[in-house]
Write an enzyme that holds these catalytic residues in place. Structure first.
Site, PDB file in Angstrom:
ATOM      1  N   HIS A  69       0.833  -1.210   0.000  1.00 49.49           N
ATOM      2  CA  HIS A  69       0.000   0.000   0.000  1.00 49.49           C
ATOM      3  C   HIS A  69       0.860   1.249   0.000  1.00 49.49           C
ATOM      4  O   HIS A  69       1.937   1.295   0.614  1.00 49.49           O
ATOM      5  CB  HIS A  69      -0.946   0.008   1.207  1.00 49.49           C
ATOM      6  CG  HIS A  69      -0.271  -0.052   2.550  1.00 49.49           C
ATOM      7  ND1 HIS A  69       0.085   1.081   3.247  1.00 49.49           N
ATOM      8  CD2 HIS A  69       0.100  -1.101   3.320  1.00 49.49           C
ATOM      9  CE1 HIS A  69       0.640   0.732   4.403  1.00 49.49           C
ATOM     10  NE2 HIS A  69       0.660  -0.590   4.470  1.00 49.49           N
ATOM     11  N   ASP A  71      -0.559   4.278   0.874  1.00 53.23           N
ATOM     12  CA  ASP A  71      -1.073   5.214   1.866  1.00 53.23           C
ATOM     13  C   ASP A  71      -0.352   5.038   3.198  1.00 53.23           C
ATOM     14  O   ASP A  71       0.156   3.961   3.521  1.00 53.23           O
ATOM     15  CB  ASP A  71      -2.577   5.078   2.044  1.00 53.23           C
ATOM     16  CG  ASP A  71      -3.016   3.684   2.491  1.00 53.23           C
ATOM     17  OD1 ASP A  71      -2.423   2.687   2.024  1.00 53.23           O
ATOM     18  OD2 ASP A  71      -3.957   3.584   3.304  1.00 53.23           O
ATOM     19  N   ASP A 102       6.489   1.436   7.008  1.00 56.33           N
ATOM     20  CA  ASP A 102       5.126   0.961   6.726  1.00 56.33           C
ATOM     21  C   ASP A 102       4.472   1.830   5.654  1.00 56.33           C
ATOM     22  O   ASP A 102       3.731   2.739   5.970  1.00 56.33           O
ATOM     23  CB  ASP A 102       4.315   1.006   8.017  1.00 56.33           C
ATOM     24  CG  ASP A 102       2.971   0.310   7.908  1.00 56.33           C
ATOM     25  OD1 ASP A 102       2.744  -0.411   6.928  1.00 56.33           O
ATOM     26  OD2 ASP A 102       2.137   0.512   8.810  1.00 56.33           O
ATOM     27  N   GLU A 136      -5.110   0.849   2.734  1.00 58.16           N
ATOM     28  CA  GLU A 136      -4.829  -0.191   3.724  1.00 58.16           C
ATOM     29  C   GLU A 136      -4.886   0.378   5.131  1.00 58.16           C
ATOM     30  O   GLU A 136      -5.336  -0.283   6.060  1.00 58.16           O
ATOM     31  CB  GLU A 136      -3.452  -0.808   3.460  1.00 58.16           C
ATOM     32  CG  GLU A 136      -3.245  -2.163   4.151  1.00 58.16           C
ATOM     33  CD  GLU A 136      -2.734  -2.046   5.580  1.00 58.16           C
ATOM     34  OE1 GLU A 136      -2.757  -3.062   6.302  1.00 58.16           O
ATOM     35  OE2 GLU A 136      -2.305  -0.947   5.982  1.00 58.16           O
ATOM     36  N   GLU A 137      -4.440   1.626   5.279  1.00 57.71           N
ATOM     37  CA  GLU A 137      -4.450   2.254   6.592  1.00 57.71           C
ATOM     38  C   GLU A 137      -5.810   2.858   6.935  1.00 57.71           C
ATOM     39  O   GLU A 137      -6.025   3.281   8.068  1.00 57.71           O
ATOM     40  CB  GLU A 137      -3.379   3.355   6.657  1.00 57.71           C
ATOM     41  CG  GLU A 137      -1.954   2.867   6.415  1.00 57.71           C
ATOM     42  CD  GLU A 137      -1.407   2.004   7.527  1.00 57.71           C
ATOM     43  OE1 GLU A 137      -2.174   1.643   8.444  1.00 57.71           O
ATOM     44  OE2 GLU A 137      -0.206   1.689   7.489  1.00 57.71           O
ATOM     45  N   GLU A 165       4.457  -5.958   4.428  1.00 51.42           N
ATOM     46  CA  GLU A 165       4.229  -5.440   5.768  1.00 51.42           C
ATOM     47  C   GLU A 165       5.493  -5.572   6.617  1.00 51.42           C
ATOM     48  O   GLU A 165       6.245  -6.545   6.489  1.00 51.42           O
ATOM     49  CB  GLU A 165       3.083  -6.186   6.450  1.00 51.42           C
ATOM     50  CG  GLU A 165       1.707  -5.867   5.909  1.00 51.42           C
ATOM     51  CD  GLU A 165       1.287  -4.430   6.189  1.00 51.42           C
ATOM     52  OE1 GLU A 165       1.807  -3.813   7.149  1.00 51.42           O
ATOM     53  OE2 GLU A 165       0.435  -3.909   5.445  1.00 51.42           O
ATOM     54  N   HIS A 351       3.824   3.799  12.619  1.00 56.70           N
ATOM     55  CA  HIS A 351       2.739   4.664  13.082  1.00 56.70           C
ATOM     56  C   HIS A 351       3.193   5.635  14.170  1.00 56.70           C
ATOM     57  O   HIS A 351       2.370   6.363  14.730  1.00 56.70           O
ATOM     58  CB  HIS A 351       1.542   3.856  13.592  1.00 56.70           C
ATOM     59  CG  HIS A 351       0.838   3.079  12.532  1.00 56.70           C
ATOM     60  ND1 HIS A 351      -0.476   2.632  12.664  1.00 56.70           N
ATOM     61  CD2 HIS A 351       1.229   2.641  11.319  1.00 56.70           C
ATOM     62  CE1 HIS A 351      -0.827   1.957  11.588  1.00 56.70           C
ATOM     63  NE2 HIS A 351       0.203   1.950  10.751  1.00 56.70           N
TER      64      HIS A 351
END
Length: 378
Positions: A69, A71, A102, A136-137, A165, A351
């Protein structure tokens, strides 16, 4: 950006684009341009506000798909970052920036690994594909799951899939996710009757009704798990009731809960047991279910063996196979009957403020992905 490897240069480019979910900010265009030069056929598959694409090179033989992903999650207070989050920078050997771990670092490694492999082996057997989303997020409604539905509808076959991931814990490659637990949530409302606490015979307290229900749900032994999955886990994430006054019995109680379940169970079996407990305690209730995905498992075989050997050859460790952690888009791809594994950088800062990875680990990840292609197709 002088003297950067091809992988790090691409990672810099991707991280510099503020693709906070569901935005893509041009990341997919960058990837598409690189893949087109290698002879990939590109299929852009937007749904709603979400950008997705599926790209494939080759027309026959097993299909190895790289999935990921573009995003990222919001940055948080930018003033707290060691460097602006969308201005990637290497400091003391670490690449800082939102998405470094990520998972824009993995995307860069995937693209460069495929470039190196195809340039060295233009007539390779099999098929190589990419399935990339910008959802995805976020709510994961218009991303990978929609693309997979479309691929299933036209009977597209994906034999193997590597999701980028950030799976590693202490060293790149120490953990490979070869499965994930299933997940679903419940939003439960239990009804009573509001009244004055001094006259309990005129009221019905939903907190009192809910207490034994929640206790039994939390104490229920759902299963034993198996060799690859821990036992199913039930957790309450929120309880809310009351009017704010100490002399009022509330009329309702609301609780949110989640189950992470093994491959020993499925959604219907768990739902039946929860409803039976509610009926046993004779409460008035409403419940809404949010189904997040089934568990999936890829047992040792062609894909697992190939990627384990690649890790061993690249970083000189034998990875542990694990199904721990939350969910990923791998659960959607597994619905195609695909063998799915997840391998990416160390996940310690995902994150977080100051998300970062060891810069050299992305070059090593490129080698692992390329060697996996070689192990499967040469």
């Amino acid at each position: 950006m002088t003297n950067l490897s091809s992988t790090l240069a691409l990672a810099f480019d991707l991280i510099s684009r503020p693709s906070v979910t569901p935005e893509d900010a041009g990341c997919q265009d960058v990837m598409i341009q690189r893949l087109e030069k290698l002879g990939f056929e590109i299929e852009e598959m937007p749904f709603g506000e979400v950008k997705n694409f599926y790209a494939k090179r080759g027309t026959s033989g097993p299909n190895l798909c790289f999935a990921g992903h573009t995003d990222v999650v919001p940055t948080g207070p930018e003033s707290e970052w060691i460097n602006p989050p969308f201005e990637p920078k290497i400091i003391d050997g670490k690449l800082y920036g939102r998405g470094a771990a990520d998972m824009k670092g993995s995307l860069a490694s995937m693209v460069v690994a495929v470039e190196e492999f195809v340039n060295a082996n233009p007539d390779h057997k099999g098929q190589i594909s990419f399935l990339i989303t910008s959802d995805e997020e976020g709510p994961f409604v218009d991303g990978t799951t929609r693309v997979v539905d479309a691929l299933i509808e036209r009977k597209e076959k994906v034999d193997w899939c590597i999701v980028g991931e950030p799976s590693s814990t202490n060293q790149l490659g120490d953990i490979i996710k070869n499965g994930r637990r299933g997940s679903f949530s419940g939003n439960l409302t239990i009804y009573g009757k509001q009244g004055h606490v001094a006259y309990p015979h005129l009221a019905q307290n939903p907190i009192h009704f809910a207490a034994p229900v929640i206790a039994e749900l939390s104490e229920t032994h759902w299963d034993e798990g198996n060799d690859f999955f821990p036992p199913t886990s039930f957790q309450v994430s929120n309880i809310n009731s009351g009017t704010g006054a100490t002399n009022v019995v509330p009329g309702t109680l609301n609780t949110l809960f989640n189950l992470r379940f093994s491959s020993e169970l499925d959604f219907d079996k768990i739902k039946t047991r929860i409803l039976a407990i509610l009926e046993k305690h004779d409460v008035k209730y409403d419940i809404e279910w949010t189904y997040n995905g089934l568990p999936f498992l890829t047992r040792p075989g062609e894909l697992v063996d190939a990627i384990v050997k690649s890790v061993e050859d690249s970083v000189n460790i034998t990875p542990e196979l694990s199904t721990s952690g939350g969910t990923s888009d791998g659960r959607f791809i597994a619905q195609m009957g695909t063998q799915v594994v997840e391998l990416g950088p160390i996940n310690a800062t995902i994150h977080q403020i100051n998300e970062c990875v060891e810069a050299e680990s992305l070059n090593q990840l490129t080698n692992i992905y390329r060697k996996t292609l070689e192990n499967l197709f040469l």
